[in-house]
Design an enzyme around this catalytic site. Structure first.
Site, short mmCIF file in Angstrom:
data_model
loop_
_atom_site.label_atom_id
_atom_site.label_comp_id
_atom_site.label_asym_id
_atom_site.label_seq_id
_atom_site.Cartn_x
_atom_site.Cartn_y
_atom_site.Cartn_z
N GLU A 84 0.81 -1.22 0.11
CA GLU A 84 -0.05 0.21 -0.04
C GLU A 84 0.87 1.29 0.10
O GLU A 84 1.71 1.27 0.90
CB GLU A 84 -0.85 0.10 1.26
CG GLU A 84 -1.64 1.06 1.44
CD GLU A 84 -2.64 0.80 2.77
OE1 GLU A 84 -2.94 1.71 3.38
OE2 GLU A 84 -2.77 -0.20 3.22
N ASP A 95 -4.09 9.57 9.26
CA ASP A 95 -2.64 9.20 9.83
C ASP A 95 -2.14 9.72 10.85
O ASP A 95 -2.47 11.03 11.28
CB ASP A 95 -1.79 9.79 8.39
CG ASP A 95 -2.25 9.41 7.14
OD1 ASP A 95 -2.67 8.11 7.10
OD2 ASP A 95 -1.92 9.91 6.26
#
Length: 262
Positions: free
Chosen positions: A46, A57
């Site tokens: 990924e 994130d």
């Protein structure tokens, strides 16, 4: 057939998906990292598209994105890198990012480029399911690009089943409500959630991500899903790496306890 679907046809358990940030630690690192992961026996890769305003994130991946952007990474550059990588590996490649840069690039243009260079799927956490179904699904299918949705402990059973209906690759099971890299270990609530997802007997495979940084966590989640996604722990390793391919091998061995050299 899409490479992600090919993977899950031949392998149903202990899938290892590793996340890396495009252009980190150096602008030209992407190719060496992806090929190193392939050679170390990782099943999926990924690749994060650096973005200045990420939602999901944690600090580790945010910092890597900042460095990558400062290195000069762009979507155009990433497509060039993937085109070179694809000449050397058949490893399934997923791009993870946010919808705004994709829309700026042009959704159709972006999907066409994904197909051309050999990207197999996309994770766009801020693309609403309704928007995907009503505006983009036909284009994704036309270019044979898989859309991968995230579910969390707060996702209703009804919504999970709808996501399962819309999906044709795997479902990304977020282990907790925290951002990436925050959690260490899994408690009773996490396990109950994993069991709840497993009991739904979804048609799509599931991979669990967020908070997986070692072999213990990897083996734990593999009891409840088809595999795991590791991101922040890998980024932290790269931060201190002097010999990328050797260090990647050691990292994968540390997670899987074995290695399948290709």
């Amino acid at each position: 057939m899409n490479r992600i679907n090919q993977l899950f046809e031949r392998k149903q358990k202990e899938i290892l998906n590793i996340y890396c940030t495009a252009g980190y630690p150096k602008l030209e690192s992407t190719e060496d990292i992806v090929l190193g992961l392939d050679q170390a026996g990782v099943d999926l890769v990924e690749i994060g598209m650096p973005y200045s305003d990420p939602l999901a994130d944690g600090p580790t991946i945010q910092a890597s994105s900042t460095i990558a952007l400062n290195n000069g990474m762009s979507i155009k550059k990433l497509f060039e890198q993937i085109e070179q990588v694809r000449k050397q590996t058949n490893l399934p490649i997923i791009l993870m990012g946010y919808i705004n840069p994709v829309m700026q690039y042009g959704v159709e243009t972006f999907l066409e480029a994904c197909q051309r260079v050999g990207v197999d799927g996309l994770i766009l956490p801020d693309l609403p399911m309704y928007e995907y179904e009503n505006h983009y699904q036909a284009s994704f299918e036309a270019y044979d690009i898989r859309m991968i949705f995230l579910v969390t402990p707060q996702t209703s059973t009804e919504r999970i089943k709808k996501i399962d209906q819309l999906s044709n690759a795997f479902i990304y099971v977020v282990s907790s409500a925290a951002t990436t890299g925050k959690q260490t270990g899994f408690g009773e609530e996490n396990i109950a959630y994993f069991k709840r997802i497993k009991a739904l007997k979804l048609k799509n495979p599931t991979l669990i991500g967020f908070g997986i940084s070692d072999a213990t966590a990897y083996q734990s989640v593999c009891e409840y899903a088809n595999g795991a996604i590791i991101g922040s722990a890998f980024i932290r390793m790269l931060e201190h790496s002097n010999q990328i391919k050797q260090d990647i091998r050691q990292f994968v061995v540390g997670i899987k306890g074995e290695i399948a050299v290709k």
